[in-house]
Write a protein that holds these residues in place. Structure first.
Motif, PDB file in Angstrom:
ATOM      1  N   THR A 132       0.833  -1.204   0.000  1.00 41.49           N
ATOM      2  CA  THR A 132       0.000   0.000   0.000  1.00 41.49           C
ATOM      3  C   THR A 132       0.868   1.255   0.000  1.00 41.49           C
ATOM      4  N   PRO A 133       0.779   2.091  -1.034  1.00 45.22           N
ATOM      5  CA  PRO A 133       1.566   3.332  -1.062  1.00 45.22           C
ATOM      6  C   PRO A 133       0.969   4.372  -0.117  1.00 45.22           C
ATOM      7  N   ILE A 134       1.833   5.025   0.639  1.00 49.36           N
ATOM      8  CA  ILE A 134       1.401   6.033   1.610  1.00 49.36           C
ATOM      9  C   ILE A 134       2.304   7.252   1.507  1.00 49.36           C
ATOM     10  N   THR A 135       1.704   8.430   1.600  1.00 45.70           N
ATOM     11  CA  THR A 135       2.462   9.677   1.658  1.00 45.70           C
ATOM     12  C   THR A 135       2.168  10.373   2.975  1.00 45.70           C
ATOM     13  N   LEU A 136       3.228  10.735   3.674  1.00 45.53           N
ATOM     14  CA  LEU A 136       3.118  11.505   4.912  1.00 45.53           C
ATOM     15  C   LEU A 136       3.412  12.968   4.597  1.00 45.53           C
ATOM     16  N   TYR A 137       2.492  13.864   4.967  1.00 51.46           N
ATOM     17  CA  TYR A 137       2.654  15.291   4.725  1.00 51.46           C
ATOM     18  C   TYR A 137       3.099  15.979   6.008  1.00 51.46           C
ATOM     19  N   GLN A 138       4.214  16.671   5.928  1.00 48.08           N
ATOM     20  CA  GLN A 138       4.719  17.471   7.048  1.00 48.08           C
ATOM     21  C   GLN A 138       5.067  18.850   6.509  1.00 48.08           C
ATOM     22  N   ASN A 139       4.112  19.770   6.606  1.00 46.93           N
ATOM     23  CA  ASN A 139       4.240  21.093   5.977  1.00 46.93           C
ATOM     24  C   ASN A 139       4.436  20.917   4.479  1.00 46.93           C
ATOM     25  N   GLU A 140       5.565  21.347   3.958  1.00 46.88           N
ATOM     26  CA  GLU A 140       5.806  21.226   2.518  1.00 46.88           C
ATOM     27  C   GLU A 140       6.543  19.938   2.162  1.00 46.88           C
ATOM     28  N   VAL A 141       6.891  19.168   3.149  1.00 49.23           N
ATOM     29  CA  VAL A 141       7.674  17.949   2.922  1.00 49.23           C
ATOM     30  C   VAL A 141       6.752  16.738   2.782  1.00 49.23           C
ATOM     31  N   LYS A 142       6.994  15.949   1.731  1.00 46.71           N
ATOM     32  CA  LYS A 142       6.257  14.712   1.523  1.00 46.71           C
ATOM     33  C   LYS A 142       7.219  13.527   1.680  1.00 46.71           C
ATOM     34  N   THR A 143       6.845  12.593   2.535  1.00 48.59           N
ATOM     35  CA  THR A 143       7.664  11.394   2.727  1.00 48.59           C
ATOM     36  C   THR A 143       6.858  10.185   2.289  1.00 48.59           C
ATOM     37  N   LYS A 144       7.430   9.401   1.391  1.00 41.87           N
ATOM     38  CA  LYS A 144       6.720   8.252   0.836  1.00 41.87           C
ATOM     39  C   LYS A 144       7.087   6.970   1.593  1.00 41.87           C
ATOM     40  N   TYR A 145       6.078   6.174   1.856  1.00 40.14           N
ATOM     41  CA  TYR A 145       6.226   4.889   2.527  1.00 40.14           C
ATOM     42  C   TYR A 145       5.459   3.832   1.735  1.00 40.14           C
ATOM     43  N   GLN A 146       5.714   2.583   2.097  1.00 42.77           N
ATOM     44  CA  GLN A 146       4.855   1.487   1.692  1.00 42.77           C
ATOM     45  C   GLN A 146       4.579   0.645   2.927  1.00 42.77           C
ATOM     46  N   THR A 147       3.345   0.189   3.057  1.00 41.09           N
ATOM     47  CA  THR A 147       2.981  -0.612   4.218  1.00 41.09           C
ATOM     48  C   THR A 147       2.306  -1.895   3.747  1.00 41.09           C
ATOM     49  N   PRO A 148       2.262  -2.925   4.601  1.00 39.98           N
ATOM     50  CA  PRO A 148       1.570  -4.156   4.234  1.00 39.98           C
ATOM     51  C   PRO A 148       0.115  -3.901   3.879  1.00 39.98           C
ATOM     52  N   TYR A 149      -0.420  -4.714   3.008  1.00 42.93           N
ATOM     53  CA  TYR A 149      -1.793  -4.570   2.522  1.00 42.93           C
ATOM     54  C   TYR A 149      -2.792  -4.695   3.671  1.00 42.93           C
ATOM     55  N   GLN A 150      -3.731  -3.758   3.730  1.00 42.61           N
ATOM     56  CA  GLN A 150      -4.860  -3.720   4.669  1.00 42.61           C
ATOM     57  C   GLN A 150      -4.474  -3.377   6.117  1.00 42.61           C
ATOM     58  N   ASP A 151      -3.231  -3.071   6.387  1.00 42.76           N
ATOM     59  CA  ASP A 151      -2.855  -2.647   7.740  1.00 42.76           C
ATOM     60  C   ASP A 151      -3.133  -1.162   7.913  1.00 42.76           C
ATOM     61  N   GLN A 152      -3.609  -0.788   9.095  1.00 44.70           N
ATOM     62  CA  GLN A 152      -3.964   0.597   9.389  1.00 44.70           C
ATOM     63  C   GLN A 152      -2.855   1.289  10.181  1.00 44.70           C
ATOM     64  N   ILE A 153      -2.618   2.562   9.864  1.00 42.44           N
ATOM     65  CA  ILE A 153      -1.610   3.337  10.586  1.00 42.44           C
ATOM     66  C   ILE A 153      -2.226   3.828  11.900  1.00 42.44           C
ATOM     67  N   ILE A 154      -1.550   3.522  13.004  1.00 42.08           N
ATOM     68  CA  ILE A 154      -2.037   3.918  14.330  1.00 42.08           C
ATOM     69  C   ILE A 154      -1.487   5.285  14.719  1.00 42.08           C
ATOM     70  N   LEU A 155      -0.167   5.461  14.521  1.00 44.67           N
ATOM     71  CA  LEU A 155       0.486   6.714  14.902  1.00 44.67           C
ATOM     72  C   LEU A 155       1.838   6.810  14.220  1.00 44.67           C
ATOM     73  N   ILE A 156       2.552   7.899  14.494  1.00 42.48           N
ATOM     74  CA  ILE A 156       3.894   8.127  13.952  1.00 42.48           C
ATOM     75  C   ILE A 156       4.856   8.340  15.114  1.00 42.48           C
ATOM     76  N   LYS A 157       6.010   7.706  15.033  1.00 39.43           N
ATOM     77  CA  LYS A 157       7.040   7.897  16.053  1.00 39.43           C
ATOM     78  C   LYS A 157       8.410   7.658  15.429  1.00 39.43           C
ATOM     79  N   ASN A 158       9.340   8.573  15.709  1.00 35.51           N
ATOM     80  CA  ASN A 158      10.702   8.458  15.164  1.00 35.51           C
ATOM     81  C   ASN A 158      10.701   8.327  13.637  1.00 35.51           C
ATOM     82  N   ASN A 159       9.792   9.043  12.993  1.00 36.30           N
ATOM     83  CA  ASN A 159       9.664   9.015  11.538  1.00 36.30           C
ATOM     84  C   ASN A 159       9.235   7.641  11.021  1.00 36.30           C
TER      85      ASN A 159
END
Length: 242
Positions: A132-159
């Motif tokens: 699953t492609p994911i983009t994290l938005y932090q002001n003007e910065v976009k950070t791209k991730y990939q996560t396992p299929y159907q898993d939900q993001i709970i929170l963010i810690k240490n990037n």
């Protein structure tokens, strides 16, 4: 006595027939390879690894859970889900199920997309493994991730994007980095609850993301808690079906 004997013989026959039906019924819901999930395409080797994993999770204690999971991750990998095609079965040796998503089941079954599981030490960058492609938005910065299929993001810690994995009611937390590395982590349940309470499950997306429309149909945005800044950050992820 003759009537009793006849009744005894008939009873034995009925019992034998019932046992035979039970065995046939059991075989109907069992996989030919021990350890493999029902209704899956799964090799003998994958079945052995699943059996080994499940035996470990059933015997694991609360005090040594994280230590054992980290050790298992390092040695064998952890069971994670993704999407793939049947053509990848030989090279990946993953466990496959028919997807329940309409998009993944076109008229031509040769083009079907399957839900897959494999024990992974790192999220691969392979055309055969669709995460699953994911983009994290932090002001003007976009950070791209990939996560396992159907898993939900709970929170963010240490990037890291933190997910809560559920394997047949066996729960563990993973922190996923942008480069595909992931690790077992152990945040207190109070922290998880706090993050879930503050999570906004549907919010306006600031931009569009690129995803393969052979696998995904839409993208959505959520706001999740960043523990390091104690602020909500927007994430955008591709979505297939409910």
């Amino acid at each position: 006595m003759k009537i009793i004997s006849i009744f005894f013989v008939v009873s034995l026959s009925i019992n034998s027939w019932a046992q035979s039906k039970a065995v046939k019924s059991f075989k109907a819901v069992s996989h030919e390879n021990l350890g493999c999930p029902i209704n899956s395409i799964c090799s003998k080797e994958s079945g052995k690894l699943i059996s080994h994993w499940e035996k470990m999770t059933q015997s694991i204690g609360h005090k040594d859970k994280i230590k054992k999971l980290k050790s298992y991750h390092k040695k064998f990998g952890l069971p994670l889900y993704f999407l793939t095609k049947i053509s990848s079965q030989e090279s990946l040796d993953s466990v496959l199920w028919n997807s329940r998503c309409k998009l993944h089941n076109p008229r031509n079954p040769q083009h079907n997309i399957y839900k897959a599981m494999k024990f992974l030490k790192k999220l691969p960058t392979s055309s055969e493994v669709i995460l699953t492609p994911i983009t994290l938005y932090q002001n003007e910065v976009k950070t791209k991730y990939q996560t396992p299929y159907q898993d939900q993001i709970i929170l963010i810690k240490n990037n890291q994007l933190v997910i809560l994995r559920d394997y047949d009611d066996f729960y563990f937390q993973l922190g996923i980095k942008p480069n595909g590395d992931f690790e077992v982590i152990n945040l207190p349940s109070k922290v998880i609850s706090k993050a879930l309470e503050r999570k906004i499950v549907d919010t306006k997306c600031p931009d569009k993301i690129i995803y393969d429309d052979n696998y995904f149909t839409k993208s959505y945005c959520q706001k999740v808690l960043d523990l390091d800044t104690n602020t909500l950050k927007t994430i955008q992820f591709a979505w297939t079906c409910p």
